[in-house]
Design a protein around this motif. Structure first.
Motif, PDB file in Angstrom:
ATOM      1  N   LEU A   1     -34.957 -61.013  -4.533  1.00  0.00           N
ATOM      2  CA  LEU A   1     -34.525 -59.787  -5.216  1.00  0.00           C
ATOM      3  C   LEU A   1     -35.667 -59.162  -5.995  1.00  0.00           C
ATOM      4  O   LEU A   1     -35.558 -58.029  -6.461  1.00  0.00           O
ATOM      5  N   THR A   2     -36.765 -59.923  -6.134  1.00  0.00           N
ATOM      6  CA  THR A   2     -37.922 -59.548  -6.973  1.00  0.00           C
ATOM      7  C   THR A   2     -37.442 -59.132  -8.360  1.00  0.00           C
ATOM      8  O   THR A   2     -37.884 -58.140  -8.913  1.00  0.00           O
ATOM      9  N   MET A   3     -36.521 -59.922  -8.883  1.00  0.00           N
ATOM     10  CA  MET A   3     -35.937 -59.628 -10.186  1.00  0.00           C
ATOM     11  C   MET A   3     -35.739 -60.938 -10.918  1.00  0.00           C
ATOM     12  O   MET A   3     -35.153 -61.879 -10.379  1.00  0.00           O
ATOM     13  N   SER A   4     -36.241 -61.018 -12.125  1.00  0.00           N
ATOM     14  CA  SER A   4     -36.122 -62.233 -12.923  1.00  0.00           C
ATOM     15  C   SER A   4     -35.027 -62.052 -13.972  1.00  0.00           C
ATOM     16  O   SER A   4     -34.599 -60.924 -14.249  1.00  0.00           O
ATOM     17  N   PRO A   5     -34.550 -63.148 -14.565  1.00  0.00           N
ATOM     18  CA  PRO A   5     -33.564 -63.036 -15.631  1.00  0.00           C
ATOM     19  C   PRO A   5     -34.030 -62.132 -16.779  1.00  0.00           C
ATOM     20  O   PRO A   5     -33.227 -61.402 -17.361  1.00  0.00           O
ATOM     21  N   SER A   6     -35.319 -62.164 -17.092  1.00  0.00           N
ATOM     22  CA  SER A   6     -35.830 -61.308 -18.172  1.00  0.00           C
ATOM     23  C   SER A   6     -35.768 -59.832 -17.777  1.00  0.00           C
ATOM     24  O   SER A   6     -35.596 -58.966 -18.634  1.00  0.00           O
ATOM     25  N   ASP A   7     -35.893 -59.538 -16.475  1.00  0.00           N
ATOM     26  CA  ASP A   7     -35.729 -58.158 -16.011  1.00  0.00           C
ATOM     27  C   ASP A   7     -34.301 -57.680 -16.248  1.00  0.00           C
ATOM     28  O   ASP A   7     -34.066 -56.530 -16.624  1.00  0.00           O
ATOM     29  N   VAL A   8     -33.351 -58.579 -16.003  1.00  0.00           N
ATOM     30  CA  VAL A   8     -31.942 -58.258 -16.240  1.00  0.00           C
ATOM     31  C   VAL A   8     -31.714 -57.983 -17.718  1.00  0.00           C
ATOM     32  O   VAL A   8     -31.036 -57.009 -18.093  1.00  0.00           O
ATOM     33  N   ASP A   9     -32.292 -58.818 -18.579  1.00  0.00           N
ATOM     34  CA  ASP A   9     -32.159 -58.619 -20.021  1.00  0.00           C
ATOM     35  C   ASP A   9     -32.752 -57.282 -20.456  1.00  0.00           C
ATOM     36  O   ASP A   9     -32.145 -56.557 -21.254  1.00  0.00           O
ATOM     37  N   ALA A  10     -33.924 -56.958 -19.924  1.00  0.00           N
ATOM     38  CA  ALA A  10     -34.597 -55.703 -20.304  1.00  0.00           C
ATOM     39  C   ALA A  10     -33.778 -54.498 -19.869  1.00  0.00           C
ATOM     40  O   ALA A  10     -33.641 -53.527 -20.621  1.00  0.00           O
ATOM     41  N   ALA A  11     -33.217 -54.546 -18.644  1.00  0.00           N
ATOM     42  CA  ALA A  11     -32.405 -53.426 -18.151  1.00  0.00           C
ATOM     43  C   ALA A  11     -31.151 -53.255 -18.997  1.00  0.00           C
ATOM     44  O   ALA A  11     -30.750 -52.127 -19.326  1.00  0.00           O
ATOM     45  N   SER A  12     -30.538 -54.369 -19.360  1.00  0.00           N
ATOM     46  CA  SER A  12     -29.332 -54.314 -20.192  1.00  0.00           C
ATOM     47  C   SER A  12     -29.644 -53.751 -21.578  1.00  0.00           C
ATOM     48  O   SER A  12     -28.869 -52.969 -22.135  1.00  0.00           O
ATOM     49  N   ASP A  13     -30.772 -54.157 -22.145  1.00  0.00           N
ATOM     50  CA  ASP A  13     -31.169 -53.661 -23.465  1.00  0.00           C
ATOM     51  C   ASP A  13     -31.398 -52.153 -23.441  1.00  0.00           C
ATOM     52  O   ASP A  13     -30.996 -51.434 -24.364  1.00  0.00           O
TER      53      ASP A  13
END
Length: 200
Positions: free
Chosen positions: A91-103
């Protein structure tokens, strides 16, 4: 590439435009920056009405946002983080990317959906944090519709206003769009190869 897009539009009409824009959002094989200007150009030849072109592009693109929205809504923040942790390389997406998008979504709220639909590459991904945040479907569709309409209308009108001048540059459109696709695929492969799993 340009020949394939034009063939789809000529054979399927407005449905072809909507289908291409739907696919562009679900998995972007063909950029909307190619689809809509070409559709606008075809409208100048009388193949389709420009308002029908814009409507078809908007509806197709809007439907393409829903799988990502429901993915975020179904799995929630923690579920998407786990998905990113397990399959982040592909997915080329890390858990921290998910956190940043949510923030970012929490800071800007509804406007992030509207504005996000106007930004290449962000246009699709903005649907995920909207779903994660349980943004009401009606509100999501409203703001997505506004942003999507502005984006598709601007691209379609660009092709429409170019009119016959488009025929002068169309010989360059296919190699350029093919090059863009190769770059996108190359960038994805680069992200897959260089992806580093985060420690949890």
């Amino acid at each position: 590439m340009e020949a394939f897009v034009q063939m789809m539009m000529q054979r399927l009409g407005p449905f072809g435009i909507g289908l291409l824009m739907f696919l562009e959002n679900v998995f972007p094989p063909i950029p909307s920056e190619l689809i809509m200007p070409l559709a606008g150009y075809l409208a100048t030849r009388g193949d389709m009405n420009i308002f029908v072109v814009i409507a078809a592009g908007t509806v197709g693109s809007l439907f393409g946002t829903l799988p990502w929205y429901y993915l975020g809504r179904r799995f929630g923040h923690d579920g998407v983080r786990r998905l990113a942790d397990s399959h982040g390389r592909w997915l080329t997406m890390s858990p921290s990317d998910v956190d940043a998008a949510s923030d970012r979504f929490k800071r800007h709220g509804n406007s992030s959906v509207l504005l996000g639909r106007l930004i290449p590459t962000v246009r699709t991904l903005i649907s995920v944090p909207a779903g994660v945040a349980n943004m009401p479907l009606g509100t999501f569709l409203l703001f997505s519709s506004i942003g999507t309409f502005v984006w598709t209308a601007a691209l379609a009108l660009a092709g429409y206003l170019l009119g016959q001048a488009y025929s002068v540059i169309q010989d360059f459109v296919d190699p350029v769009s093919t090059a863009v696709l190769i770059i996108l695929v190359g960038y994805y492969l680069y992200r897959v190869v260089t992806f580093k799993k985060e420690r949890t």
